[in-house]
Design an enzyme around this catalytic site. Structure first.
Site, PDB file in Angstrom:
ATOM      1  CG  PHE A 163     -10.476  -7.922  -6.493  1.00  0.00           C
ATOM      2  CD1 PHE A 163     -11.778  -8.372  -6.392  1.00  0.00           C
ATOM      3  CD2 PHE A 163      -9.768  -7.669  -5.327  1.00  0.00           C
ATOM      4  CE1 PHE A 163     -12.380  -8.552  -5.153  1.00  0.00           C
ATOM      5  CE2 PHE A 163     -10.365  -7.847  -4.075  1.00  0.00           C
ATOM      6  CZ  PHE A 163     -11.669  -8.297  -3.994  1.00  0.00           C
TER       7      PHE A 163
ATOM      8  N   PRO B  19      -3.942  -5.782  -1.413  1.00  0.00           N
ATOM      9  CG  PRO B  19      -2.983  -7.564  -0.250  1.00  0.00           C
ATOM     10  CD  PRO B  19      -3.805  -6.321  -0.050  1.00  0.00           C
ATOM     11  CB  CYS B  20      -4.177  -5.799  -7.026  1.00  0.00           C
ATOM     12  SG  CYS B  20      -2.556  -6.341  -7.625  1.00  0.00           S
ATOM     13  CD  GLN B  21      -1.333 -10.178  -5.211  1.00  0.00           C
ATOM     14  OE1 GLN B  21      -2.099  -9.507  -4.521  1.00  0.00           O
ATOM     15  NE2 GLN B  21      -0.024 -10.199  -4.992  1.00  0.00           N
TER      16      GLN B  21
END
EC number: 2.1.1.37
Length: 397
Positions: A83, A79-81
């Protein structure tokens, strides 16, 4: 080329890797809506996912003991949220940070290689120490965190291993690559980070795939030769004005008189060609419906028709965010249909989002997806490297 895919989402990364030769033994995704999309397409025997073993589970609860035999690749987009530039910037403190689970999968499966994708924000200075820690975990996966040890203490212990890495029973040669999906054939300016690792016993000389598409080739086709407009049947009177921002580049190309090598960046017009305007086409096309309510606002002005789209958003600025729009030359905007967004991500038209999945949810899944073209480019390079390593080992034997 057996693989394990984590954080699968709607399947973009997995489909691109499948096209490059990897066959997933296990596909893990925790989000029930994304799993519904995957299962629906599997049930309809969509070729790209027909043989996937889809497991709906939190990656922290997955046990890998049932995966037998050698795994060529572990892949996924944690999950990129945590960063993301548009997120809350909690980084390693965010409960959605799944890099420890990516490292655990490598530790327990010991694949020949791994590939993980994330947002470019991971490389920001503020996250520098944590990114170094992520890379150390992946380089020395057997040295997992000890009970009660925080990430900084674990990082210090891993750094001490750098001087003694020849003693590690399992270690990886790791590299990190900042990429733009448009350079690999996606009709979207999607800047991402790809982390690739090869097990140290693999005789691999790794080089990231060379970009195949460029803006300069597109500008030549549009504003020097005019081939782009001819191909799309756009007459001279229908063409927009050349953007002032590319004027100097076009002048330089005209002066050089030679078309740049390689393919042109793919544009929104390229990607959605043949679909027609949503809400106006008579032939029913799955997921191609007009979603009302689009509007421009500061920083969110949509994507022009004759350039790669801006990166699709998953909802940091509202679901699905103001960038998921097409901007016309008269100043009007409309939302991309789900089918158009799927094409921007490289999903095949036969891959559908169930009617029970709302437009905003489908766009969230697509906004989180990895363009299949980017996955294919890196997957093919990894597959080629592993194949060459296998041949080298057989020659020695």
């Amino acid at each position: 080329m057996r693989s394990v895919e984590l954080f699968a989402g709607a399947g973009g990364l997995g489909m691109g890797l499948g096209a490059s030769g990897f066959e997933p033994e296990l596909v893990v995704e925790w989000d029930s809506h994304s799993c519904r999309t995957l299962r629906d397409n599997k049930a309809r025997q969509v070729a790209q996912v027909a043989n996937w073993n889809i497991v709906e589970a939190d990656a922290r609860e997955v046990e890998y003991g049932g995966v037998r035999g050698e795994i060529a690749l572990v892949s996924g987009g944690p999950p990129c949220q945590p960063f993301s530039v548009g997120g809350k910037h909690k980084g390693q403190a965010d409960e959605r940070n799944m890099w420890p689970e990516a490292a655990r999968a490598v530790r327990e499966l010991a694949p020949r290689a791994f590939m993980f994708e994330n947002v470019r924000g991971l490389m920001r200075e503020a996250f520098g120490p944590y990114l170094d820690y992520v890379l150390l975990q992946l380089r020395f996966p057997l040295q997992g965190p000890e009970e009660g040890e925080d990430w900084e203490e674990h990082a210090a212990r891993l750094r001490n291993s750098v001087a003694h890495d020849e003693q590690q029973a399992l270690r990886y040669n790791v590299s990190i690559h900042a990429v733009d999906a448009a350079d690999y054939g996606a009709a979207q300016r999607r800047r991402r980070v790809i982390i690739v690792g090869f097990r140290s016993d693999e005789p691999v000389e790794w080089q990231a795939p060379t970009p195949t598409h460029s803006q300069e080739a597109l500008l030549w086709d549009q504003w020097v030769s005019g081939d782009y407009w001819k191909r799309h049947g756009v007459s001279a009177t229908q063409r927009p004005e050349m953007p002032a921002s590319v004027g100097k580049t076009v002048e330089r190309l005209r002066a050089a008189g030679v078309r740049p090598n390689g393919s042109a960046w793919r544009t929104v017009r390229d990607a959605i060609e043949g679909l027609g305007e949503p809400g106006k086409v008579k032939v029913k096309i799955a997921n191609h419906k007009l979603q009302p309510g689009a509007r421009s606002y500061a920083g969110h002005t949509g994507s022009p028709l004759d350039a790669p789209a801006k990166a699709l958003k998953a909802g940091a600025h509202g679901v699905p965010g103001g960038e998921n729009m097409l901007a016309y030359y008269d100043g009007s905007v409309r939302y991309f249909s789900v089918r158009e967004a799927a094409r921007l991500q490289g999903f095949p038209d036969e891959y559908e989002f169930p009617s029970s999945v709302a437009w905003g949810e489908a766009m969230r899944q697509l906004g989180n997806a990895v363009p299949t073209q980017l996955a294919y480019a890196f997957g093919s390079a990894i597959a080629d490297a592993l194949s060459a390593a296998g041949r080298a080992r057989r020659r020695v034997a």
